[in-house]
Every structure is written in C-alpha cells, then in structure tokens.
Design a protein around this motif. Structure first.
Motif, PDB file in Angstrom:
ATOM      1  N   SER A  50       0.836  -1.194   0.000  1.00  0.00           N
ATOM      2  CA  SER A  50       0.000   0.000   0.000  1.00  0.00           C
ATOM      3  C   SER A  50       0.869   1.241   0.000  1.00  0.00           C
ATOM      4  O   SER A  50       2.048   1.196   0.399  1.00  0.00           O
ATOM      5  CB  SER A  50      -0.962   0.016   1.189  1.00  0.00           C
ATOM      6  N   ILE A  51       0.268   2.348  -0.405  1.00  0.00           N
ATOM      7  CA  ILE A  51       0.988   3.610  -0.495  1.00  0.00           C
ATOM      8  C   ILE A  51       0.041   4.744  -0.152  1.00  0.00           C
ATOM      9  O   ILE A  51      -1.138   4.718  -0.551  1.00  0.00           O
ATOM     10  CB  ILE A  51       1.599   3.784  -1.895  1.00  0.00           C
ATOM     11  N   GLY A  52       0.545   5.730   0.593  1.00  0.00           N
ATOM     12  CA  GLY A  52      -0.284   6.847   1.001  1.00  0.00           C
ATOM     13  C   GLY A  52      -0.569   7.817  -0.124  1.00  0.00           C
ATOM     14  O   GLY A  52      -0.077   7.679  -1.243  1.00  0.00           O
ATOM     15  N   ARG A  53      -1.374   8.825   0.214  1.00  0.00           N
ATOM     16  CA  ARG A  53      -1.872   9.768  -0.785  1.00  0.00           C
ATOM     17  C   ARG A  53      -0.756  10.493  -1.535  1.00  0.00           C
ATOM     18  O   ARG A  53      -0.850  10.704  -2.741  1.00  0.00           O
ATOM     19  CB  ARG A  53      -2.773  10.798  -0.116  1.00  0.00           C
ATOM     20  N   SER A  54       0.291  10.841  -0.828  1.00  0.00           N
ATOM     21  CA  SER A  54       1.358  11.623  -1.457  1.00  0.00           C
ATOM     22  C   SER A  54       2.575  10.781  -1.795  1.00  0.00           C
ATOM     23  O   SER A  54       3.614  11.309  -2.200  1.00  0.00           O
ATOM     24  CB  SER A  54       1.773  12.773  -0.541  1.00  0.00           C
ATOM     25  N   GLY A  55       2.464   9.470  -1.626  1.00  0.00           N
ATOM     26  CA  GLY A  55       3.562   8.571  -1.972  1.00  0.00           C
ATOM     27  C   GLY A  55       4.362   8.071  -0.779  1.00  0.00           C
ATOM     28  O   GLY A  55       5.251   7.233  -0.941  1.00  0.00           O
ATOM     29  N   GLY A  56       4.055   8.591   0.399  1.00  0.00           N
ATOM     30  CA  GLY A  56       4.712   8.090   1.597  1.00  0.00           C
ATOM     31  C   GLY A  56       3.913   6.943   2.199  1.00  0.00           C
ATOM     32  O   GLY A  56       3.000   6.407   1.567  1.00  0.00           O
ATOM     33  N   ASN A  57       4.262   6.603   3.454  1.00  0.00           N
ATOM     34  CA  ASN A  57       3.532   5.533   4.167  1.00  0.00           C
ATOM     35  C   ASN A  57       3.385   4.296   3.298  1.00  0.00           C
ATOM     36  O   ASN A  57       2.275   3.815   3.034  1.00  0.00           O
ATOM     37  CB  ASN A  57       2.161   6.035   4.605  1.00  0.00           C
ATOM     38  N   VAL A  58       4.511   3.746   2.907  1.00  0.00           N
ATOM     39  CA  VAL A  58       4.526   2.555   2.066  1.00  0.00           C
ATOM     40  C   VAL A  58       4.665   1.318   2.959  1.00  0.00           C
ATOM     41  O   VAL A  58       5.482   1.300   3.893  1.00  0.00           O
ATOM     42  CB  VAL A  58       5.702   2.619   1.064  1.00  0.00           C
ATOM     43  N   TYR A  59       3.860   0.313   2.681  1.00  0.00           N
ATOM     44  CA  TYR A  59       3.891  -0.932   3.454  1.00  0.00           C
ATOM     45  C   TYR A  59       3.873  -2.118   2.493  1.00  0.00           C
ATOM     46  O   TYR A  59       3.278  -2.053   1.422  1.00  0.00           O
ATOM     47  CB  TYR A  59       2.679  -1.014   4.384  1.00  0.00           C
ATOM     48  N   TYR A  60       4.510  -3.203   2.935  1.00  0.00           N
ATOM     49  CA  TYR A  60       4.571  -4.414   2.138  1.00  0.00           C
ATOM     50  C   TYR A  60       4.260  -5.635   2.994  1.00  0.00           C
ATOM     51  O   TYR A  60       4.584  -5.677   4.180  1.00  0.00           O
ATOM     52  CB  TYR A  60       5.962  -4.611   1.531  1.00  0.00           C
ATOM     53  N   ALA A  61       3.690  -6.631   2.362  1.00  0.00           N
ATOM     54  CA  ALA A  61       3.597  -7.933   2.999  1.00  0.00           C
ATOM     55  C   ALA A  61       5.003  -8.510   3.110  1.00  0.00           C
ATOM     56  O   ALA A  61       5.856  -8.274   2.250  1.00  0.00           O
ATOM     57  CB  ALA A  61       2.707  -8.854   2.168  1.00  0.00           C
ATOM     58  N   ASP A  62       5.229  -9.286   4.153  1.00  0.00           N
ATOM     59  CA  ASP A  62       6.552  -9.871   4.349  1.00  0.00           C
ATOM     60  C   ASP A  62       6.971 -10.726   3.159  1.00  0.00           C
ATOM     61  O   ASP A  62       8.154 -10.792   2.826  1.00  0.00           O
ATOM     62  CB  ASP A  62       6.557 -10.734   5.617  1.00  0.00           C
ATOM     63  N   SER A  63       6.017 -11.354   2.523  1.00  0.00           N
ATOM     64  CA  SER A  63       6.322 -12.276   1.430  1.00  0.00           C
ATOM     65  C   SER A  63       6.870 -11.574   0.186  1.00  0.00           C
ATOM     66  O   SER A  63       7.462 -12.225  -0.672  1.00  0.00           O
ATOM     67  CB  SER A  63       5.069 -13.072   1.053  1.00  0.00           C
ATOM     68  N   VAL A  64       6.690 -10.250   0.094  1.00  0.00           N
ATOM     69  CA  VAL A  64       7.150  -9.541  -1.108  1.00  0.00           C
ATOM     70  C   VAL A  64       8.201  -8.484  -0.802  1.00  0.00           C
ATOM     71  O   VAL A  64       8.745  -7.870  -1.729  1.00  0.00           O
ATOM     72  CB  VAL A  64       5.974  -8.897  -1.866  1.00  0.00           C
ATOM     73  N   LYS A  65       8.499  -8.260   0.464  1.00  0.00           N
ATOM     74  CA  LYS A  65       9.493  -7.246   0.829  1.00  0.00           C
ATOM     75  C   LYS A  65      10.824  -7.522   0.160  1.00  0.00           C
ATOM     76  O   LYS A  65      11.302  -8.656   0.128  1.00  0.00           O
ATOM     77  CB  LYS A  65       9.687  -7.227   2.347  1.00  0.00           C
ATOM     78  N   GLY A  66      11.407  -6.475  -0.393  1.00  0.00           N
ATOM     79  CA  GLY A  66      12.693  -6.611  -1.064  1.00  0.00           C
ATOM     80  C   GLY A  66      12.585  -7.035  -2.510  1.00  0.00           C
ATOM     81  O   GLY A  66      13.568  -6.972  -3.249  1.00  0.00           O
ATOM     82  N   ARG A  67      11.395  -7.454  -2.939  1.00  0.00           N
ATOM     83  CA  ARG A  67      11.206  -7.884  -4.332  1.00  0.00           C
ATOM     84  C   ARG A  67      10.232  -6.983  -5.084  1.00  0.00           C
ATOM     85  O   ARG A  67      10.378  -6.761  -6.273  1.00  0.00           O
ATOM     86  CB  ARG A  67      10.694  -9.319  -4.376  1.00  0.00           C
ATOM     87  N   PHE A  68       9.203  -6.502  -4.380  1.00  0.00           N
ATOM     88  CA  PHE A  68       8.174  -5.671  -5.000  1.00  0.00           C
ATOM     89  C   PHE A  68       8.334  -4.222  -4.542  1.00  0.00           C
ATOM     90  O   PHE A  68       8.739  -3.965  -3.400  1.00  0.00           O
ATOM     91  CB  PHE A  68       6.786  -6.149  -4.608  1.00  0.00           C
ATOM     92  N   THR A  69       7.971  -3.301  -5.430  1.00  0.00           N
ATOM     93  CA  THR A  69       7.994  -1.878  -5.095  1.00  0.00           C
ATOM     94  C   THR A  69       6.704  -1.232  -5.577  1.00  0.00           C
ATOM     95  O   THR A  69       6.366  -1.329  -6.759  1.00  0.00           O
ATOM     96  CB  THR A  69       9.191  -1.174  -5.747  1.00  0.00           C
ATOM     97  N   ILE A  70       6.018  -0.576  -4.661  1.00  0.00           N
ATOM     98  CA  ILE A  70       4.815   0.163  -5.024  1.00  0.00           C
ATOM     99  C   ILE A  70       5.182   1.629  -5.177  1.00  0.00           C
ATOM    100  O   ILE A  70       6.017   2.164  -4.429  1.00  0.00           O
ATOM    101  CB  ILE A  70       3.708  -0.023  -3.960  1.00  0.00           C
ATOM    102  N   SER A  71       4.562   2.276  -6.159  1.00  0.00           N
ATOM    103  CA  SER A  71       4.795   3.704  -6.367  1.00  0.00           C
ATOM    104  C   SER A  71       3.542   4.296  -7.004  1.00  0.00           C
ATOM    105  O   SER A  71       2.658   3.564  -7.458  1.00  0.00           O
ATOM    106  CB  SER A  71       6.017   3.942  -7.259  1.00  0.00           C
ATOM    107  N   ARG A  72       3.479   5.610  -7.018  1.00  0.00           N
ATOM    108  CA  ARG A  72       2.335   6.260  -7.645  1.00  0.00           C
ATOM    109  C   ARG A  72       2.788   7.540  -8.322  1.00  0.00           C
ATOM    110  O   ARG A  72       3.753   8.180  -7.892  1.00  0.00           O
ATOM    111  CB  ARG A  72       1.236   6.549  -6.619  1.00  0.00           C
ATOM    112  N   ASP A  73       2.044   7.894  -9.352  1.00  0.00           N
ATOM    113  CA  ASP A  73       2.268   9.139 -10.080  1.00  0.00           C
ATOM    114  C   ASP A  73       0.944   9.892 -10.064  1.00  0.00           C
ATOM    115  O   ASP A  73       0.031   9.570 -10.840  1.00  0.00           O
ATOM    116  CB  ASP A  73       2.738   8.851 -11.502  1.00  0.00           C
ATOM    117  N   ASN A  74       0.846  10.862  -9.177  1.00  0.00           N
ATOM    118  CA  ASN A  74      -0.432  11.565  -9.033  1.00  0.00           C
ATOM    119  C   ASN A  74      -0.768  12.420 -10.251  1.00  0.00           C
ATOM    120  O   ASN A  74      -1.936  12.721 -10.483  1.00  0.00           O
ATOM    121  CB  ASN A  74      -0.423  12.411  -7.770  1.00  0.00           C
TER     122      ASN A  74
END
Length: 118
Positions: A50-74
């Motif tokens: 998940s990712i917050g409104r402005s791109g901060g507050n990013v969280y990952y499931a343990d199973s994907v940490k280090g492999r997946f990256t979430i980002s957003r372009d508002n």
C-alpha cells in the motif's frame, strides 16, 4: 465513485519481472491511498502493498518485501507495482484498490492475472 483498471499482468518465468499499473478515474487521485492485493487459486485474498496519498507511508507484505515496489504518479492518476525476482507462489490475480479512510478499501479494480512458471 472511483474506477480502477489494472494492466501489465502476464506469464513470466521464475526470476523474471513484471510491472503492474492501475489507472484511476472519477475522483481526485491524490485524495486516497492505494493498495495492491492478490488472490491465488484456492486461497483468500491477501494484502501485497500500500501507499499513502502523497507517496509516503509505504507498506509491504513480508512475502514480497525486497522484491516488490509500489509507487504512484499523481499527475498520471496511476499506481504501479514493480515485481522483481518473481516466484511461482506469486501466481495470482492482482487487484488494485482505493482507500479514502485508513485501510478501508472501498473501490476495486477487475484484476490482472500474473502467472509465474517454474
């Protein structure tokens, strides 16, 4: 109302990469947090990132940490999920979702299939 459309799924070999996109429309994109979830065959839907409104507050499931990256372009009303080092157990339908209040995902996309072959 928010409309969400995922794209970018497909078939990839283990160790490969995919980038999922989720295009949003209907309300101001920067007014809601975004999340990615997945449902594997025969399993419950699970949180991925998940990712917050402005791109901060990013969280990952343990199973994907280090492999997946979430980002957003508002500016483009789009959220992305970069998936690297994919494993067969990542095979699932991936959904993006929008949350106006904390962890309350009110709007969901149709999903995009990701299949990782061994």
């Amino acid at each position: 109302q928010v409309q969400l459309v995922e794209s970018g799924g497909g078939l990839v070999q283990a160790g490969g990469s995919l980038r999922l996109s989720c295009a949003a429309s209907g309300r101001t994109f920067s007014s809601y947090a975004m999340g990615w979830f997945r449902r594997a065959p025969g399993k419950e839907r699970e949180f991925v990132a998940s990712i917050g409104r402005s791109g901060g507050n990013v969280y990952y499931a343990d199973s994907v940490k280090g492999r997946f990256t979430i980002s957003r372009d508002n500016a483009k009303n789009t959220v992305y999920l970069q998936m690297n080092s994919l494993k067969p157990e990542d095979t699932a339908v991936y959904y993006c979702a929008a949350a106006f209040t904390r962890n309350n995902y009110d709007y969901w996309g149709q999903g995009t299939q990701v299949t990782v072959s061994s």
